[in-house]
Design an enzyme around this catalytic site. Structure first.
Site, PDB file in Angstrom:
ATOM      1  CB  SER A  63      -0.840  -0.013   1.176  1.00 39.16           C
ATOM      2  OG  SER A  63      -2.189  -0.876   0.989  1.00 39.16           O
ATOM      3  CE  LYS A  66      -3.682   0.708  -1.140  1.00 40.35           C
ATOM      4  NZ  LYS A  66      -4.552   0.175   0.050  1.00 40.35           N
ATOM      5  CE1 TYR A 188      -4.880  -0.995  -5.135  1.00 38.51           C
ATOM      6  CE2 TYR A 188      -5.498  -3.417  -4.643  1.00 38.51           C
ATOM      7  CZ  TYR A 188      -5.310  -1.922  -4.146  1.00 38.51           C
ATOM      8  OH  TYR A 188      -5.515  -1.793  -2.837  1.00 38.51           O
TER       9      TYR A 188
END
Length: 303
Positions: A63, A66, A188
């Site tokens: 993450s 991100k 993703y």
């Protein structure tokens, strides 16, 4: 205290915590990582990097990517992104479906999974190849042309990605996803699988400490946009424990379930710490403690 001496002291202070917590078990490729590892790196504004422990060992950024995807989406497409994703803490786990129904398919922030899917969708529309665009950006900013995807991790996430698929399809039903959901999920999962070391992450995040300036001196974000990204990191960057992280560390930060955390001291430096053992919120126990020690010993925070 010199940076190298400081990092060595921090490593000694948090050594008893290394191995605490549990690696991310829901992604099989991450569950087997040795939890006894710890690394920390600091990059100053000129790109000098200092490190301690396993600071050059690549790990799954997860993450943390991100943050960089958000910056690229803002740089390419501007503030219109904020019409599709909010800027508020969620108060719920990062993969929660609950709020999306109440809020008509608009995720609370870009760092929970639903919000990150919207950002990746936007970046895919803007660039045509979101994951490759992100990887190339990270190679340039880190100065490491060998950065790459981990195919095993990407496959593992895809095989266990039903919740992310549900989030994407649900948002698509509200018109908040532009690209085909299977293609979006593919980008993703590849994005999350990028492997980076603490040294790579500290270098790559310097544009946030340099008020939007890239490593080559060109401008990626305006000062206002860099401030916005840092602000959302502070309030939303460590899942549903962002308040505790702000209380303890006092810096914009973004964690990943690979055990890494990147943090920014605007106008001064960037930090990256890594240890695979996670607390119940998905944040590295030892990495969070190391960043806590950094701000305690130096007095450097945004407060």
């Amino acid at each position: 205290m010199e940076y190298q001496e400081l990092l060595e002291r921090i490593a000694a202070d948090v050594a008893p915590l290394v191995g605490s917590g549990t690696p991310a078990e829901y992604i099989p490729a991450l569950a087997s990582v040795d939890a006894g590892q710890f690394g920390m790196a600091l990059a100053d504004l000129e790109g000098n990097v200092y490190g301690v422990g396993d600071w050059r060992v690549p790990f799954s950024a997860q993450s943390i990517t991100k943050v960089f995807a958000l910056a690229l989406a803002l740089a390419e497409g501007g503030d219109s992104l904020w019409e599709r994703v909010g800027r508020e803490p969620s108060g719920n786990p990062f993969n929660s479906l609950v709020q999306l129904e109440y809020e008509n398919g608009i995720p609370r922030n870009p760092f929970i999974n639903a919000g990150a899917l919207v950002v990746t969708d936007r970046l895919q529309t803007l660039t045509g190849d979101a994951s490759s665009e992100l990887l190339e950006f990270l190679r340039q900013e880190s100065g490491n042309p060998d950065l790459g995807f981990d195919a095993e991790v990407a496959a593992s996430e895809s095989e266990h990605g039903d919740r992310n698929a549900a989030l994407a399809h649900f948002m698509a039903s509200y018109g908040n996803i532009d690209n085909p959901v299977p293609a979006l999920l593919d980008h993703y999962f590849w994005q999350c699988s990028i492997e980076m070391s603490c040294a790579d992450l500290a270098r790559a995040a310097r544009f946030l400490a340099r008020h939007g300036l890239r490593a080559d001196g060109s401008r990626l974000l305006t000062r206002s946009e860099a401030k916005q990204v840092n602000a959302v990191m502070l309030t939303c960057g460590t899942y549903d424990a962002a308040g505790e992280f702000a209380y303890r560390v006092g810096l914009p930060g973004k964690s990943g379930v690979g055990g890494g955390i990147v943090a920014v001291v605007p106008g001064r430096c960037t930090l990256a710490a890594w240890s695979p053992g996670l607390d119940p919120h998905g944040n590295s126990v030892a990495a969070a403690a190391a960043l806590d020690r950094f701000t305690t010993l130096t007095g450097l925070s945004v407060f």
